[in-house]
Write a protein that holds these residues in place. Structure first.
Motif, short mmCIF file in Angstrom:
data_model
loop_
_atom_site.label_atom_id
_atom_site.label_comp_id
_atom_site.label_asym_id
_atom_site.label_seq_id
_atom_site.Cartn_x
_atom_site.Cartn_y
_atom_site.Cartn_z
N ARG A 116 7.81 4.40 -2.97
CA ARG A 116 8.51 3.93 -1.77
C ARG A 116 7.55 3.39 -0.73
NH1 ARG A 116 13.68 5.50 -1.37
NH2 ARG A 116 13.62 5.56 0.90
N CYS A 117 8.06 2.48 0.11
CA CYS A 117 7.26 1.89 1.17
C CYS A 117 8.20 1.38 2.24
CB CYS A 117 6.43 0.73 0.60
SG CYS A 117 5.59 -0.24 1.86
N PHE A 118 7.78 1.50 3.49
CA PHE A 118 8.59 1.04 4.62
C PHE A 118 8.96 -0.44 4.46
CE2 PHE A 118 8.75 -0.95 8.83
CZ PHE A 118 9.80 -0.23 9.38
N PHE A 119 8.09 -1.24 3.84
CA PHE A 119 8.33 -2.68 3.72
C PHE A 119 9.10 -3.05 2.45
CE2 PHE A 119 4.64 -2.09 6.39
CZ PHE A 119 4.93 -2.90 7.47
N PHE A 120 9.33 -2.06 1.59
CA PHE A 120 10.02 -2.30 0.31
C PHE A 120 11.45 -1.77 0.35
CE2 PHE A 120 10.98 -0.50 -3.99
CZ PHE A 120 10.99 -1.68 -4.73
N ASN A 121 11.64 -0.54 0.83
CA ASN A 121 12.98 0.07 0.84
C ASN A 121 13.77 -0.42 2.04
OD1 ASN A 121 10.99 2.37 -0.47
ND2 ASN A 121 12.92 2.07 -1.53
N PHE A 132 9.12 -11.13 1.96
CA PHE A 132 9.05 -10.16 0.86
C PHE A 132 7.63 -9.55 0.75
CE2 PHE A 132 12.37 -13.29 -0.09
CZ PHE A 132 13.45 -12.46 -0.16
N CYS A 133 7.32 -8.95 -0.38
CA CYS A 133 5.97 -8.39 -0.58
C CYS A 133 5.69 -8.32 -2.07
CB CYS A 133 5.83 -7.02 0.08
SG CYS A 133 6.54 -5.69 -0.90
N LEU A 134 4.46 -7.98 -2.42
CA LEU A 134 4.02 -7.96 -3.82
C LEU A 134 4.97 -7.21 -4.76
CD1 LEU A 134 0.23 -6.99 -3.69
CD2 LEU A 134 1.21 -9.20 -4.36
N LYS A 135 5.56 -6.12 -4.25
CA LYS A 135 6.34 -5.25 -5.14
C LYS A 135 7.71 -5.84 -5.48
CE LYS A 135 7.54 -0.30 -5.46
NZ LYS A 135 7.24 -0.11 -6.89
N ALA A 136 8.19 -6.77 -4.70
CA ALA A 136 9.48 -7.41 -5.01
C ALA A 136 9.54 -8.81 -4.40
CB ALA A 136 10.65 -6.56 -4.48
N ALA A 140 2.22 -11.12 -0.92
CA ALA A 140 1.22 -10.39 -0.12
C ALA A 140 1.70 -8.98 0.16
CB ALA A 140 0.98 -11.12 1.19
N CYS A 141 0.74 -8.10 0.42
CA CYS A 141 1.06 -6.73 0.83
C CYS A 141 0.97 -6.66 2.36
CB CYS A 141 0.06 -5.76 0.19
SG CYS A 141 0.24 -4.07 0.79
N HIS A 142 1.94 -6.00 2.99
CA HIS A 142 1.93 -5.90 4.46
C HIS A 142 1.24 -4.63 4.95
CE1 HIS A 142 4.64 -9.26 4.36
NE2 HIS A 142 5.43 -8.59 3.55
N VAL A 143 0.87 -3.77 4.01
CA VAL A 143 0.22 -2.51 4.41
C VAL A 143 -1.30 -2.68 4.38
CG1 VAL A 143 -0.07 -0.07 3.81
CG2 VAL A 143 2.16 -1.16 3.58
N VAL A 144 -1.81 -3.24 3.28
CA VAL A 144 -3.24 -3.53 3.19
C VAL A 144 -3.34 -5.01 2.80
CG1 VAL A 144 -5.46 -2.76 2.24
CG2 VAL A 144 -3.54 -1.17 2.30
N LYS A 149 -3.36 -5.17 -4.53
CA LYS A 149 -2.74 -3.97 -5.10
C LYS A 149 -1.62 -3.49 -4.17
CE LYS A 149 -3.68 0.77 -5.40
NZ LYS A 149 -4.49 1.94 -5.29
N CYS A 150 -0.62 -2.83 -4.74
CA CYS A 150 0.47 -2.25 -3.94
C CYS A 150 0.15 -0.78 -3.65
CB CYS A 150 1.77 -2.37 -4.71
SG CYS A 150 3.10 -1.35 -4.05
N TYR A 151 0.36 -0.38 -2.40
CA TYR A 151 0.06 1.00 -1.98
C TYR A 151 1.32 1.83 -1.76
CZ TYR A 151 -4.87 -0.05 -1.48
OH TYR A 151 -6.17 -0.36 -1.75
N ALA A 152 2.45 1.41 -2.35
CA ALA A 152 3.69 2.17 -2.14
C ALA A 152 3.48 3.64 -2.51
CB ALA A 152 4.82 1.57 -2.98
N THR A 153 4.10 4.51 -1.73
CA THR A 153 3.81 5.94 -1.82
C THR A 153 4.63 6.63 -2.92
OG1 THR A 153 3.27 6.01 0.52
CG2 THR A 153 3.85 8.11 -0.51
N LYS A 294 -0.38 3.70 5.90
CA LYS A 294 0.69 3.64 6.90
C LYS A 294 1.92 2.93 6.33
CE LYS A 294 1.21 2.36 11.79
NZ LYS A 294 2.15 3.45 12.00
N ASN A 295 2.70 3.60 5.51
CA ASN A 295 3.93 2.97 5.02
C ASN A 295 5.09 3.96 4.86
OD1 ASN A 295 3.06 4.31 2.77
ND2 ASN A 295 3.08 2.54 1.41
N THR A 296 4.97 5.13 5.51
CA THR A 296 6.11 6.06 5.56
C THR A 296 6.40 6.38 7.03
OG1 THR A 296 4.74 8.05 5.48
CG2 THR A 296 5.38 7.10 3.35
S1 SF4 Z 1 2.40 -1.27 -0.21
FE1 SF4 Z 1 2.41 -3.50 0.16
S2 SF4 Z 1 3.05 -4.45 -1.80
FE2 SF4 Z 1 3.51 -2.26 -1.91
S3 SF4 Z 1 5.64 -2.09 -1.30
FE3 SF4 Z 1 4.44 -1.80 0.55
S4 SF4 Z 1 4.20 -3.82 1.46
FE4 SF4 Z 1 4.92 -4.08 -0.64
#
Ligand code: SF4
Ligand code: FAD
Length: 326
Positions: A116-121, A132-136, A140-144, A149-153, A294-296
């Motif tokens: 899960r990630c604040f920018f994904f869910n 959007f972001c890398l995971k969907a 680009a990733c908005h966290v790093v 790489k994706c840093y979703a928790t 920082k994504n929760t």
């Molecule tokens: S960590 Fe980055 S790529 Fe992964 S879901 Fe969050 S914003 Fe998207």
């Protein structure tokens, strides 16, 4: 929000489920649906075929050494033999989400829960507004942002105690079954998350008979105790020989992209007494080794500090004998 259209398949055996998956590579397995269906409603990586597992009864069995992927969290939390032999597993199942979700949420769905990630869910429109972001669907990733790489928790609770207790996961695929140690199953990547191949079904969790010799504990931080996802979870499994530690496994969960077994902290205590000072030292070491991003909802610095507090609580509970059924 409406579910997107998909074709539902309803196998009745593991073999049928695996065959259907081979026939429809663009598909997802569906167990209780408490994670997959909300994600589909938010148009997160949807597929045209869904393989419902609800009729595969061979995956429902529960025992202290083998639990089927379709066992519900409620069944696990209510199971007397689990409470007797591996109480931390029964207790952790009862700490997940809310009673309503535990009625249908399953072990397999929990172990395969999407990171899960604040920018994904978020809804499609919300995600579209940030490209959007890398995971969907994005680039680009908005966290790093400088990383590819994706840093979703990692947000599933049960893997923490299962890794600490030395569980293995059984997978069924076109060429048969295989087992992967839980500690090797998860990858530290929010997209390429685990060792299961796309054509495999997670079928069973095996716990070693020695798991019942451990006193274990799982301590979980969340914003609202009634139903929230973990902001961190600390699992410990402790085996004593007389007054000293024979074995100690500590897993930091829900802080990074995968659960993290902190081998050196546990092995450093082998052969020693688990005094209050030793517990404080181990808890401080856990704080230094975890790297939340920082994504929760709660800040990384707070989660890191709380990792120390929750490790101390887990070690104290394990030293006192582990959780007891209320
Ligand atoms: S960590 Fe980055 S790529 Fe992964 S879901 Fe969050 S914003 Fe998207
Ligand atoms: C409000 C809310 C709060 C929640 N809180 C928590 C929480 O505190 N802790 C926590 O851990 N979880 C939490 N969850 C997540 C979820 O409900 C549980 O993890 C649940 O166990 C998921 O199980 P499921 O059977 O519903 O999975 P599903 O939604 O059916 O599936 C989830 C994923 O697993 C895959 N899958 C399912 N079964 C298999 C299988 N046998 N083999 C291969 N892949 C499979 C699916 O394809 C899908 O990708 C929460 C969910 C909600 C909505």
């Amino acid at each position: 929000m409406l579910l997107p259209p998909f074709q539902l398949h309803e196998p009745t055996t593991v073999a049928e489920a695996v065959a259907l998956r081979q026939l429809h590579p663009e598909s997802d397995f569906l167990a209780g649906g408490t994670d997959l269906l909300p994600n589909y409603k938010w148009q997160l990586n949807t597929r045209p075929h869904v393989i419902g597992l609800h009729k595969v009864d061979e995956l429902r069995a529960i025992s202290p050494t083998k639990i089927g992927a379709l066992a519900t969290l409620k069944q696990m939390n209510m199971d007397g033999a689990l409470w007797q032999e591996v109480p931390v597993v029964a207790q952790t199942a009862g700490l997940i989400a809310s009673p309503l979700i535990r009625n249908s949420g399953t072990l397999g769905g929990n172990l395969m829960l999407e990171n899960r990630c604040f920018f994904f869910n978020q809804s499609y429109v919300w995600r579209e507004s940030i490209d959007f972001c890398l995971k969907a669907g994005g680039t680009a990733c908005h966290v790093v942002p400088q990383e590819t790489k994706c840093y979703a928790t990692f947000s599933a609770d049960l893997p923490g105690p299962l890794i600490a207790l030395g569980a293995t996961f059984e997978l069924a695929g076109p060429s048969g079954t295989r087992r992967v140690p839980a500690v090797e199953f998860y990858k530290n990547d929010g997209i390429d998350r685990h060792a299961k191949r796309p054509d495999e079904l997670l079928t069973f969790v095996h716990l070693p008979p020695t798991a019942s010799q451990y006193r274990a504990s799982y301590q979980k931080l969340r914003q609202r105790e009634s139903w929230d996802f973990p902001e961190l979870g600390i699992a410990v499994a402790l085996k004593m020989k007389g007054e000293t530690v024979e074995d100690l496994q500590i897993v930091a969960n829900a802080l990074e992209c995968a659960p993290k077994l902190l081998r050196d902290i546990g092995s450093g205590l082998r052969g020693k007494k688990l005094t209050d000072a030793a517990i404080d030292e181990a808890a401080a070491a856990v704080e230094t080794q975890v790297r939340p991003v920082k994504n929760t909802n709660l800040s990384p610095s707070y989660r890191k500090r709380m990792a120390r507090v929750f490790t101390k609580r887990a070690l104290l509970e394990a030293r006192a004998g582990g959780p007891r059924r209320a």
